[in-house]
Design a protein around this motif. Structure first.
Motif, PDB file in Angstrom:
ATOM      1  N   GLY A 121       0.773  -1.235   0.000  1.00 42.37           N
ATOM      2  CA  GLY A 121       0.000   0.000   0.000  1.00 42.37           C
ATOM      3  C   GLY A 121       0.801   1.280   0.000  1.00 42.37           C
ATOM      4  N   PHE A 122       2.072   1.230  -0.409  1.00 46.19           N
ATOM      5  CA  PHE A 122       2.909   2.428  -0.399  1.00 46.19           C
ATOM      6  C   PHE A 122       2.717   3.286  -1.650  1.00 46.19           C
ATOM      7  CE2 PHE A 122       5.303  -0.046   2.715  1.00 46.19           C
ATOM      8  CZ  PHE A 122       5.664   0.918   3.644  1.00 46.19           C
ATOM      9  N   SER A 123       2.303   2.679  -2.750  1.00 47.78           N
ATOM     10  CA  SER A 123       2.304   3.369  -4.032  1.00 47.78           C
ATOM     11  C   SER A 123       0.906   3.410  -4.643  1.00 47.78           C
ATOM     12  CB  SER A 123       3.263   2.667  -5.001  1.00 47.78           C
ATOM     13  OG  SER A 123       3.191   3.234  -6.293  1.00 47.78           O
ATOM     14  N   PHE A 124       0.623   4.495  -5.354  1.00 48.67           N
ATOM     15  CA  PHE A 124      -0.650   4.619  -6.075  1.00 48.67           C
ATOM     16  C   PHE A 124      -0.546   4.045  -7.479  1.00 48.67           C
ATOM     17  CE2 PHE A 124       1.632   8.703  -5.884  1.00 48.67           C
ATOM     18  CZ  PHE A 124       2.072   8.794  -7.194  1.00 48.67           C
ATOM     19  N   ARG A 125       0.625   3.503  -7.835  1.00 51.03           N
ATOM     20  CA  ARG A 125       0.811   2.983  -9.194  1.00 51.03           C
ATOM     21  C   ARG A 125       0.086   1.652  -9.406  1.00 51.03           C
ATOM     22  NH1 ARG A 125       6.350   5.054  -8.630  1.00 51.03           N
ATOM     23  NH2 ARG A 125       7.043   2.995  -7.952  1.00 51.03           N
ATOM     24  N   ALA A 126      -0.274   0.971  -8.313  1.00 51.66           N
ATOM     25  CA  ALA A 126      -0.991  -0.300  -8.433  1.00 51.66           C
ATOM     26  C   ALA A 126      -2.066  -0.364  -7.357  1.00 51.66           C
ATOM     27  CB  ALA A 126      -0.030  -1.476  -8.284  1.00 51.66           C
ATOM     28  N   GLU A 127      -3.155  -1.009  -7.668  1.00 52.25           N
ATOM     29  CA  GLU A 127      -4.258  -1.150  -6.710  1.00 52.25           C
ATOM     30  C   GLU A 127      -3.824  -2.021  -5.533  1.00 52.25           C
ATOM     31  OE1 GLU A 127      -8.328  -0.824  -5.419  1.00 52.25           O
ATOM     32  OE2 GLU A 127      -7.502   0.009  -7.257  1.00 52.25           O
ATOM     33  N   GLY A 128      -4.064  -1.532  -4.327  1.00 55.01           N
ATOM     34  CA  GLY A 128      -3.710  -2.297  -3.135  1.00 55.01           C
ATOM     35  C   GLY A 128      -4.385  -1.714  -1.912  1.00 55.01           C
ATOM     36  N   LEU A 130      -4.771   0.177   1.640  1.00 53.08           N
ATOM     37  CA  LEU A 130      -4.086   1.341   2.213  1.00 53.08           C
ATOM     38  C   LEU A 130      -3.434   0.935   3.524  1.00 53.08           C
ATOM     39  CD1 LEU A 130      -6.462   4.395   1.690  1.00 53.08           C
ATOM     40  CD2 LEU A 130      -4.086   4.182   0.946  1.00 53.08           C
ATOM     41  N   ASP A 131      -2.220   0.399   3.432  1.00 55.81           N
ATOM     42  CA  ASP A 131      -1.507  -0.036   4.629  1.00 55.81           C
ATOM     43  C   ASP A 131      -0.381   0.946   4.961  1.00 55.81           C
ATOM     44  OD1 ASP A 131       0.170  -1.387   6.535  1.00 55.81           O
ATOM     45  OD2 ASP A 131      -0.819  -3.248   6.000  1.00 55.81           O
ATOM     46  N   MET A 132       0.712   0.885   4.213  1.00 53.30           N
ATOM     47  CA  MET A 132       1.859   1.796   4.315  1.00 53.30           C
ATOM     48  C   MET A 132       2.731   1.578   5.550  1.00 53.30           C
ATOM     49  SD  MET A 132       0.696   5.524   2.893  1.00 53.30           S
ATOM     50  CE  MET A 132      -0.399   5.715   1.512  1.00 53.30           C
ATOM     51  N   ARG A 133       2.485   0.560   6.351  1.00 54.53           N
ATOM     52  CA  ARG A 133       3.338   0.322   7.521  1.00 54.53           C
ATOM     53  C   ARG A 133       4.615  -0.386   7.102  1.00 54.53           C
ATOM     54  NH1 ARG A 133      -0.653  -3.085  11.112  1.00 54.53           N
ATOM     55  NH2 ARG A 133      -1.016  -3.898   9.002  1.00 54.53           N
ATOM     56  N   MET A 134       5.754   0.129   7.543  1.00 57.23           N
ATOM     57  CA  MET A 134       7.022  -0.544   7.284  1.00 57.23           C
ATOM     58  C   MET A 134       7.121  -1.830   8.088  1.00 57.23           C
ATOM     59  SD  MET A 134       9.691   2.594   6.848  1.00 57.23           S
ATOM     60  CE  MET A 134       9.465   3.765   5.489  1.00 57.23           C
ATOM     61  N   ASP A 135       6.543  -1.830   9.271  1.00 55.93           N
ATOM     62  CA  ASP A 135       6.395  -3.059  10.046  1.00 55.93           C
ATOM     63  C   ASP A 135       4.903  -3.383  10.079  1.00 55.93           C
ATOM     64  OD1 ASP A 135       6.145  -5.118  11.844  1.00 55.93           O
ATOM     65  OD2 ASP A 135       7.470  -4.256  13.355  1.00 55.93           O
ATOM     66  N   PRO A 136       4.437  -4.294   9.209  1.00 56.02           N
ATOM     67  CA  PRO A 136       2.999  -4.563   9.090  1.00 56.02           C
ATOM     68  C   PRO A 136       2.383  -5.239  10.303  1.00 56.02           C
ATOM     69  CG  PRO A 136       4.255  -6.097   7.742  1.00 56.02           C
ATOM     70  CD  PRO A 136       5.244  -5.105   8.268  1.00 56.02           C
ATOM     71  N   ARG A 137       3.186  -5.482  11.326  1.00 59.50           N
ATOM     72  CA  ARG A 137       2.668  -6.121  12.533  1.00 59.50           C
ATOM     73  C   ARG A 137       2.276  -5.106  13.604  1.00 59.50           C
ATOM     74  NH1 ARG A 137       8.197  -9.394  12.901  1.00 59.50           N
ATOM     75  NH2 ARG A 137       8.792  -7.200  12.715  1.00 59.50           N
ATOM     76  N   ARG A 138       2.593  -3.835  13.384  1.00 58.27           N
ATOM     77  CA  ARG A 138       2.413  -2.845  14.447  1.00 58.27           C
ATOM     78  C   ARG A 138       1.833  -1.545  13.902  1.00 58.27           C
ATOM     79  NH1 ARG A 138       7.405  -5.233  15.431  1.00 58.27           N
ATOM     80  NH2 ARG A 138       7.609  -6.272  17.451  1.00 58.27           N
ATOM     81  N   GLY A 139       1.026  -0.892  14.739  1.00 57.70           N
ATOM     82  CA  GLY A 139       0.585   0.466  14.468  1.00 57.70           C
ATOM     83  C   GLY A 139      -0.642   0.580  13.582  1.00 57.70           C
ATOM     84  N   LEU A 140      -1.087   1.832  13.432  1.00 55.70           N
ATOM     85  CA  LEU A 140      -2.240   2.125  12.601  1.00 55.70           C
ATOM     86  C   LEU A 140      -1.870   2.004  11.128  1.00 55.70           C
ATOM     87  CD1 LEU A 140      -3.640   5.360  14.319  1.00 55.70           C
ATOM     88  CD2 LEU A 140      -4.575   3.050  14.493  1.00 55.70           C
ATOM     89  N   THR A 141      -2.832   1.565  10.323  1.00 49.58           N
ATOM     90  CA  THR A 141      -2.651   1.566   8.876  1.00 49.58           C
ATOM     91  C   THR A 141      -3.046   2.935   8.324  1.00 49.58           C
ATOM     92  OG1 THR A 141      -4.911   0.851   8.412  1.00 49.58           O
ATOM     93  CG2 THR A 141      -3.255  -0.881   8.767  1.00 49.58           C
ATOM     94  N   ALA A 142      -2.630   3.202   7.093  1.00 49.95           N
ATOM     95  CA  ALA A 142      -3.053   4.442   6.437  1.00 49.95           C
ATOM     96  C   ALA A 142      -4.560   4.468   6.261  1.00 49.95           C
ATOM     97  CB  ALA A 142      -2.354   4.578   5.090  1.00 49.95           C
TER      98      ALA A 142
END
Length: 314
Positions: A121-128, A130-142
């Motif tokens: 979920g970091f890029s708008f170039r492909a459908e995905g 909205l995550d953007m977490r560098m560590d997907p195990r922790r914290g709020l998502t975008a």
């Protein structure tokens, strides 16, 4: 072609030269990514050297381990000791002894793997998602930020971390479009609210995506922690090399080095930031915005560490 094979480290020659990598030294790559810089360091420090690396992204760490294992097979007994920490580089001060490093490298850019994998979920170039977490195990998502923050909170963070002048218009459009759940949907909402101006060559959603990524990962706080810890972790003569990709990062680095020089901690080695040569920019478009700054620790420092001011983030 694998992610590891596609990865092109930015300003590689310039970073290794600025670190003054020597055989037998101890060097830390604070942003391991896919081990492009780390591999080059490992080749130079030899069997008596130590390579330490940090990355909080478990996917990147797994790929980097594979690349370093392959390097071990190539170098054999010439391979240095490697110590990997699957952790944010803000933890460096708690994990490494004071005065233990001959060099500290940080490349603050998002890795090609993170941008290329739609599910991150970091890029708008492909459908995905909205995550953007560098560590997907922790914290709020975008997605949580976009759908739960107030209009004012969204406008403020888009302005502060994206340096987007049309942040209020964008935030209003996002709130009206809720729920916003995918990268493509968010990019479409932003582009409709704030179309690209004739003078701009970037996608109109670029700054909004940058702002959300910085906020979700508390990136400026992370950089602040590294810059404050560096004088304590470096030996006398040790070098700090930082590669930034936008003005918020570069300002933190520049101000920290200037304050360190004012206090007699550092000798600044780059009066102006080092940028990529035209050939590298052509080969790797990500290098166009990269700026490298470097400093050398002048002596063992026992005073109060310089403070670095950063915007709040999450």
């Amino acid at each position: 072609m694998t992610q590891s094979e596609r990865h092109v480290p930015v300003l590689l020659k310039e970073a290794i030269r600025s670190l003054n990598v020597r055989p037998g030294g101890t060097y830390c790559d604070a942003t391991l990514g896919l081990a492009g810089h780390a591999t080059a360091i490992a080749r130079q420090i030899g069997p008596r050297g130590t390579l330490i690396a940090f990355d909080r992204d478990p996917e990147a760490m797994a790929l980097a381990r594979g690349r370093l294992d392959a390097l071990r097979e190539t170098l054999g007994p010439a391979m240095p000791k490697v110590v990997l920490h699957e952790a944010a580089f803000s933890e460096m001060a708690h994990r490494l002894p004071a005065g233990s490093l001959d060099g500290l490298l940080a490349d603050f850019g998002v890795s090609s793997m993170q941008l290329d994998e739609a599910h991150r979920g970091f890029s708008f170039r492909a459908e995905g998602p909205l995550d953007m977490r560098m560590d997907p195990r922790r914290g709020l998502t975008a997605e949580q930020v976009v759908n739960q923050a107030s209009e004012k909170e969204l406008a403020d963070l888009i302005y502060e971390f994206g340096e987007e002048r049309r942040s209020r218009r964008i935030a209003r459009a996002i709130v009206r479009a809720r729920p916003v759940t995918t990268t493509a949907q968010l990019a479409s909402v932003v582009a409709a609210a704030a179309p690209a101006m004739k003078s701009e060559r970037i996608h109109p959603a670029t700054r909004t995506f940058q702002a959300l990524r910085i906020y979700v990962n508390a990136e400026l706080k992370e950089i602040q922690a590294l810059l404050e810890a560096a004088p304590q972790l470096l030996r006398a003569g040790g070098r700090l090399v930082a590669i930034s990709f936008h003005s918020l990062e570069d300002r933190l680095v520049k101000d920290a080095l200037r304050e360190g020089a004012r206090q007699g901690i550092y000798e600044i080695l780059t009066r102006r930031p080092v940028v990529a040569e035209a050939e590298e920019m052509d080969r790797n478009p990500r290098a166009r915005s990269a700026k490298l700054r470097a400093a050398e620790k002048k002596a063992v420092f026992r005073g109060e560490l310089p403070r670095v001011e950063a915007q709040s983030g999450q």
